[in-house]
Motif scaffolding. Structure first.
Motif, PDB file in Angstrom:
ATOM      1  N   VAL A   1      -8.860  -5.310 -11.613  1.00  0.00           N
ATOM      2  CA  VAL A   1      -9.691  -6.134 -10.736  1.00  0.00           C
ATOM      3  C   VAL A   1     -10.121  -7.417 -11.429  1.00  0.00           C
ATOM      4  CG1 VAL A   1     -11.930  -6.243  -9.576  1.00  0.00           C
ATOM      5  CG2 VAL A   1     -10.500  -4.211  -9.334  1.00  0.00           C
ATOM      6  N   PHE A   2     -10.606  -7.310 -12.655  1.00  0.00           N
ATOM      7  CA  PHE A   2     -11.163  -8.477 -13.325  1.00  0.00           C
ATOM      8  C   PHE A   2     -10.093  -9.438 -13.822  1.00  0.00           C
ATOM      9  CE2 PHE A   2     -15.042  -6.323 -12.894  1.00  0.00           C
ATOM     10  CZ  PHE A   2     -16.069  -7.188 -13.224  1.00  0.00           C
ATOM     11  N   SER A   3      -8.855  -9.014 -13.900  1.00  0.00           N
ATOM     12  CA  SER A   3      -7.785  -9.945 -14.277  1.00  0.00           C
ATOM     13  C   SER A   3      -7.200 -10.632 -13.050  1.00  0.00           C
ATOM     14  CB  SER A   3      -6.690  -9.207 -15.052  1.00  0.00           C
ATOM     15  OG  SER A   3      -6.163  -8.124 -14.295  1.00  0.00           O
ATOM     16  N   THR A   4      -6.928  -9.881 -11.998  1.00  0.00           N
ATOM     17  CA  THR A   4      -6.395 -10.496 -10.783  1.00  0.00           C
ATOM     18  C   THR A   4      -7.430 -11.376 -10.099  1.00  0.00           C
ATOM     19  OG1 THR A   4      -4.785  -8.729 -10.389  1.00  0.00           O
ATOM     20  CG2 THR A   4      -5.479 -10.013  -8.480  1.00  0.00           C
ATOM     21  N   LEU A   5      -8.682 -10.957 -10.087  1.00  0.00           N
ATOM     22  CA  LEU A   5      -9.745 -11.702  -9.411  1.00  0.00           C
ATOM     23  C   LEU A   5     -10.582 -12.510 -10.398  1.00  0.00           C
ATOM     24  CD1 LEU A   5     -10.895  -8.944  -6.888  1.00  0.00           C
ATOM     25  CD2 LEU A   5      -9.275 -10.817  -6.518  1.00  0.00           C
ATOM     26  N   ALA A   6      -9.946 -12.994 -11.449  1.00  0.00           N
ATOM     27  CA  ALA A   6     -10.682 -13.742 -12.473  1.00  0.00           C
ATOM     28  C   ALA A   6     -11.292 -15.018 -11.922  1.00  0.00           C
ATOM     29  CB  ALA A   6      -9.749 -14.062 -13.647  1.00  0.00           C
ATOM     30  N   VAL A   7     -10.611 -15.693 -11.012  1.00  0.00           N
ATOM     31  CA  VAL A   7     -11.107 -16.974 -10.503  1.00  0.00           C
ATOM     32  C   VAL A   7     -12.386 -16.794  -9.677  1.00  0.00           C
ATOM     33  CG1 VAL A   7     -10.574 -18.946  -9.023  1.00  0.00           C
ATOM     34  CG2 VAL A   7      -8.837 -18.053 -10.585  1.00  0.00           C
ATOM     35  N   PRO A   8     -12.407 -15.965  -8.635  1.00  0.00           N
ATOM     36  CA  PRO A   8     -13.660 -15.826  -7.880  1.00  0.00           C
ATOM     37  C   PRO A   8     -14.788 -15.203  -8.694  1.00  0.00           C
ATOM     38  CG  PRO A   8     -12.052 -14.209  -7.141  1.00  0.00           C
ATOM     39  CD  PRO A   8     -11.318 -15.150  -8.035  1.00  0.00           C
ATOM     40  N   LEU A   9     -14.457 -14.288  -9.606  1.00  0.00           N
ATOM     41  CA  LEU A   9     -15.500 -13.691 -10.437  1.00  0.00           C
ATOM     42  C   LEU A   9     -16.091 -14.721 -11.392  1.00  0.00           C
ATOM     43  CD1 LEU A   9     -13.879 -10.221 -11.198  1.00  0.00           C
ATOM     44  CD2 LEU A   9     -15.905 -10.661  -9.798  1.00  0.00           C
ATOM     45  N   PHE A  10     -15.248 -15.610 -11.918  1.00  0.00           N
ATOM     46  CA  PHE A  10     -15.745 -16.678 -12.780  1.00  0.00           C
ATOM     47  C   PHE A  10     -16.654 -17.629 -11.997  1.00  0.00           C
ATOM     48  CE2 PHE A  10     -15.195 -21.008 -14.513  1.00  0.00           C
ATOM     49  CZ  PHE A  10     -15.765 -20.821 -15.775  1.00  0.00           C
ATOM     50  N   LEU A  11     -16.264 -17.976 -10.778  1.00  0.00           N
ATOM     51  CA  LEU A  11     -17.093 -18.847  -9.949  1.00  0.00           C
ATOM     52  C   LEU A  11     -18.419 -18.167  -9.583  1.00  0.00           C
ATOM     53  CD1 LEU A  11     -14.359 -20.366  -7.601  1.00  0.00           C
ATOM     54  CD2 LEU A  11     -15.485 -21.463  -9.549  1.00  0.00           C
ATOM     55  N   ALA A  12     -18.368 -16.864  -9.325  1.00  0.00           N
ATOM     56  CA  ALA A  12     -19.598 -16.129  -9.040  1.00  0.00           C
ATOM     57  C   ALA A  12     -20.518 -16.123 -10.253  1.00  0.00           C
ATOM     58  CB  ALA A  12     -19.271 -14.701  -8.613  1.00  0.00           C
ATOM     59  N   LEU A  13     -19.935 -15.959 -11.444  1.00  0.00           N
ATOM     60  CA  LEU A  13     -20.735 -15.974 -12.669  1.00  0.00           C
ATOM     61  C   LEU A  13     -21.379 -17.340 -12.883  1.00  0.00           C
ATOM     62  CD1 LEU A  13     -21.691 -14.651 -15.285  1.00  0.00           C
ATOM     63  CD2 LEU A  13     -19.524 -15.321 -16.343  1.00  0.00           C
TER      64      LEU A  13
ATOM     65  N   VAL B   1     -14.579  -8.183  -2.814  1.00  0.00           N
ATOM     66  CA  VAL B   1     -14.594  -6.910  -2.084  1.00  0.00           C
ATOM     67  C   VAL B   1     -13.494  -6.881  -1.031  1.00  0.00           C
ATOM     68  CG1 VAL B   1     -15.943  -5.478  -0.509  1.00  0.00           C
ATOM     69  CG2 VAL B   1     -17.026  -6.477  -2.516  1.00  0.00           C
ATOM     70  N   GLY B   2     -13.326  -7.997  -0.306  1.00  0.00           N
ATOM     71  CA  GLY B   2     -12.258  -8.061   0.690  1.00  0.00           C
ATOM     72  C   GLY B   2     -10.879  -7.938   0.086  1.00  0.00           C
ATOM     73  N   ALA B   3     -10.676  -8.517  -1.096  1.00  0.00           N
ATOM     74  CA  ALA B   3      -9.378  -8.412  -1.765  1.00  0.00           C
ATOM     75  C   ALA B   3      -9.066  -6.973  -2.146  1.00  0.00           C
ATOM     76  CB  ALA B   3      -9.363  -9.312  -3.002  1.00  0.00           C
ATOM     77  N   ILE B   4     -10.079  -6.266  -2.668  1.00  0.00           N
ATOM     78  CA  ILE B   4      -9.873  -4.861  -3.039  1.00  0.00           C
ATOM     79  C   ILE B   4      -9.654  -4.012  -1.795  1.00  0.00           C
ATOM     80  CG2 ILE B   4     -10.933  -2.850  -4.133  1.00  0.00           C
ATOM     81  CD1 ILE B   4     -12.508  -4.834  -5.895  1.00  0.00           C
ATOM     82  N   ALA B   5     -10.477  -4.232  -0.767  1.00  0.00           N
ATOM     83  CA  ALA B   5     -10.392  -3.416   0.444  1.00  0.00           C
ATOM     84  C   ALA B   5      -9.080  -3.616   1.186  1.00  0.00           C
ATOM     85  CB  ALA B   5     -11.567  -3.737   1.367  1.00  0.00           C
ATOM     86  N   SER B   6      -8.508  -4.812   1.111  1.00  0.00           N
ATOM     87  CA  SER B   6      -7.257  -5.079   1.829  1.00  0.00           C
ATOM     88  C   SER B   6      -6.017  -4.729   1.009  1.00  0.00           C
ATOM     89  CB  SER B   6      -7.197  -6.554   2.236  1.00  0.00           C
ATOM     90  OG  SER B   6      -7.246  -7.399   1.105  1.00  0.00           O
ATOM     91  N   GLY B   7      -6.210  -4.180  -0.190  1.00  0.00           N
ATOM     92  CA  GLY B   7      -5.080  -3.728  -0.998  1.00  0.00           C
ATOM     93  C   GLY B   7      -4.310  -4.833  -1.679  1.00  0.00           C
ATOM     94  N   ARG B   8      -4.953  -5.962  -1.972  1.00  0.00           N
ATOM     95  CA  ARG B   8      -4.252  -7.088  -2.591  1.00  0.00           C
ATOM     96  C   ARG B   8      -4.463  -7.166  -4.092  1.00  0.00           C
ATOM     97  NH1 ARG B   8      -5.200  -9.037   2.669  1.00  0.00           N
ATOM     98  NH2 ARG B   8      -3.365 -10.106   3.549  1.00  0.00           N
ATOM     99  N   VAL B   9      -5.057  -6.138  -4.664  1.00  0.00           N
ATOM    100  CA  VAL B   9      -5.234  -6.077  -6.118  1.00  0.00           C
ATOM    101  C   VAL B   9      -4.375  -4.930  -6.633  1.00  0.00           C
ATOM    102  CG1 VAL B   9      -6.863  -5.806  -8.013  1.00  0.00           C
ATOM    103  CG2 VAL B   9      -7.576  -6.970  -5.923  1.00  0.00           C
TER     104      VAL B   9
ATOM    105  N   LEU C   1      -3.437 -14.891  -8.423  1.00  0.00           N
ATOM    106  CA  LEU C   1      -4.777 -15.345  -8.782  1.00  0.00           C
ATOM    107  C   LEU C   1      -5.518 -16.004  -7.615  1.00  0.00           C
ATOM    108  CD1 LEU C   1      -4.267 -16.821 -12.384  1.00  0.00           C
ATOM    109  CD2 LEU C   1      -5.437 -14.710 -11.739  1.00  0.00           C
ATOM    110  N   PHE C   2      -4.793 -16.438  -6.582  1.00  0.00           N
ATOM    111  CA  PHE C   2      -5.445 -17.164  -5.496  1.00  0.00           C
ATOM    112  C   PHE C   2      -5.254 -16.487  -4.141  1.00  0.00           C
ATOM    113  CE2 PHE C   2      -4.715 -20.304  -8.830  1.00  0.00           C
ATOM    114  CZ  PHE C   2      -5.974 -20.855  -8.948  1.00  0.00           C
ATOM    115  N   SER C   3      -4.018 -16.137  -3.790  1.00  0.00           N
ATOM    116  CA  SER C   3      -3.798 -15.537  -2.474  1.00  0.00           C
ATOM    117  C   SER C   3      -4.447 -14.165  -2.343  1.00  0.00           C
ATOM    118  CB  SER C   3      -2.293 -15.432  -2.195  1.00  0.00           C
ATOM    119  OG  SER C   3      -1.663 -14.557  -3.112  1.00  0.00           O
ATOM    120  N   SER C   4      -4.761 -13.521  -3.461  1.00  0.00           N
ATOM    121  CA  SER C   4      -5.386 -12.201  -3.399  1.00  0.00           C
ATOM    122  C   SER C   4      -6.784 -12.260  -2.788  1.00  0.00           C
ATOM    123  CB  SER C   4      -5.455 -11.587  -4.805  1.00  0.00           C
ATOM    124  OG  SER C   4      -6.190 -12.436  -5.674  1.00  0.00           O
ATOM    125  N   TRP C   5      -7.469 -13.426  -2.886  1.00  0.00           N
ATOM    126  CA  TRP C   5      -8.830 -13.514  -2.355  1.00  0.00           C
ATOM    127  C   TRP C   5      -9.023 -14.651  -1.352  1.00  0.00           C
ATOM    128  CZ3 TRP C   5     -11.671 -17.982  -3.556  1.00  0.00           C
ATOM    129  CH2 TRP C   5     -11.128 -18.788  -4.571  1.00  0.00           C
TER     130      TRP C   5
END
Length: 419
Positions: free
Chosen positions: A81-93, A137-145, A154-158
């Motif tokens: 999760v934290f590698s594929t969604l690094a961009v939105p998690l970084f922006l959230a941080l 959450v939407g990326a995980i729930a939709s099975g894109r991770v 890194l981008f289309s997943s979220w």
């Protein structure tokens, strides 16, 4: 299997608490942005600021709990999760950091231009952070991770429809929670009419959140069929029904000015929605990755449970006492007495170069930390960040610090013999 589910339940409970508590803090930032201008807008912003003042830092403890438990108990899931969604998690941080910085600086200046910049940055950060977390959450729930280190895009997943709607829902849900909570807190000062103002905002946020929820369910039918089927049958459907009933009950209680009970109903509605998402995904955490496959060894899971239990002995009573004082209004500024005045520091002037120099040091540190492959570069980056923090405090800190002079040691003349 019970041990694995127990650790996962701890993470889910932390996520629920973070959403219903910190989510309301983010929502308060949204209403500060939408407060309007003039004296009325200033009253709404100040009320939101005062209400979250005692608890905004404490609410982030639940995010730390979720990250720690997932990192330790489900390392494969965490890494994926934290590698594929690094961009939105970084922006959230970044949003969390800037939000905390702006909150700390809120009372440090009375200059109108500085206050506008601080309030705008605070509000934008309060919107960006929940949006990015909701998109994750939407990326995980939709099975894109997928499973693996940075195995997903890194981008289309979220940035897909499900993730974007989840992000908007996270913002609107926080706004709904905040409006209900702030209306309840405003009853302590009924003369200002703030309870009615936030009551109307609660109705508006509820309508928007309900519309987004229906839209998300329709999008999930084609974009995330596994999630849709999980939410329309079994435990997932039961959780959705509970969430809808609690939300309607909360709206009805707000309509009759029962804000205290409405606060509980709103929290239950959001908590049930998160539990429905968890039920819809079981037994998978990610596509092809079950709870059994993702869990760490029994020794590690036992250590997690024991550590959380020991921490809860200190944490839960402390937080309960904090929220008891906050909800009773014991921590309101007017109950703590007037702030001390420092007339000698009214003419403080901050050096004009400090802000630009601090920003330059921050950029240098960021570039070296990200792109340098040598240890010396990382050391220089840390030093640059420290210098940037000091310069930032000099440029934006309280007037008392800007005006503070180095103390001068004065030695009284020695007393000689008297003749």
């Amino acid at each position: 299997m019970i041990l694995r589910l127990a650790v996962l339940a701890i993470a889910l409970a932390g996520l629920v608490l973070y959403t219903v508590l910190a989510g309301a803090d983010f929502g308060a930032g949204f209403w500060q942005l939408a407060a309007g201008t003039g004296e009325r807008g200033r009253d709404l912003r100040d009320h939101a600021h005062r209400s979250i003042a005692p608890v905004w830092e404490a609410n982030h403890v639940w995010l730390v709990l979720v990250i720690t438990v997932l990192w330790t108990g489900y390392p494969t899931f965490f890494g994926s999760v934290f590698s594929t969604l690094a961009v939105p998690l970084f922006l959230a941080l970044l949003g969390i950091i800037f939000r905390g910085l702006c909150y700390a600086l809120h009372t440090a200046t009375e200059d109108p231009r500085e206050r506008r910049v601080i309030d705008a940055t605070f509000s934008i950060s309060s919107i960006v952070t929940p949006f990015m977390l909701g998109a994750c959450v939407g990326a995980i729930a939709s099975g894109r991770v997928p499973v693996g280190n940075a195995a997903g895009n890194l981008f289309s997943s979220w940035t897909n429809a499900t993730s974007l709607l989840s992000g908007f829902m996270a913002v609107s849900t926080g706004a709904f929670l905040a409006a209900v909570y702030l209306a309840a807190d405003a009853r302590r000062s009924p003369g200002a009419g703030l309870d009615k103002a936030f009551r109307g905002r609660a109705f508006a946020a509820a309508v928007v959140t309900g519309a987004l929820a229906l839209a998300a369910l329709g999008v999930a039918h084609s974009d995330a069929p596994t999630l849709f089927h999980g939410l329309t049958r079994g435990l997932g459907l039961a959780a959705v029904i509970v969430s809808a009933v609690a939300a309607l009950a909360g709206i009805g209680l707000v309509a009759v000015y029962r804000f205290g009970i409405a606060r509980i109903a709103a929290a239950v509605a959001v908590a049930a929605l998160l539990c429905g998402w968890a039920a819809a995904q079981r037994p998978y955490l990610l596509p092809g990755l079950t709870v059994r496959d993702a869990a760490a060894g029994n020794g590690t899971l036992i250590a997690v449970v024991v550590a959380v239990a020991i921490g809860a002995v200190v944490l839960f009573p402390s937080l309960a006492f904090l929220f008891r004082l906050s909800l009773a209004g014991r921590l309101d500024p007017d109950r703590r007495g007037p702030r001390p005045q420092h007339p000698d520091h009214e003419d403080a002037r901050r050096p004009a170069w400090a802000g630009r120099a601090g920003l330059a040091c921050w950029v240098i540190g960021f570039v070296l930390l990200v792109f340098s492959d040598v240890d010396a570069g990382h050391v220089i980056a840390i030093i640059a960040f420290a210098v940037a923090a000091l310069l930032g405090l000099t440029a934006l800190g309280p007037d008392q610090l800007a005006a503070q002079e180095s103390p001068v040691l004065t030695v009284p003349p020695p007393e000689g013999p008297s003749f």
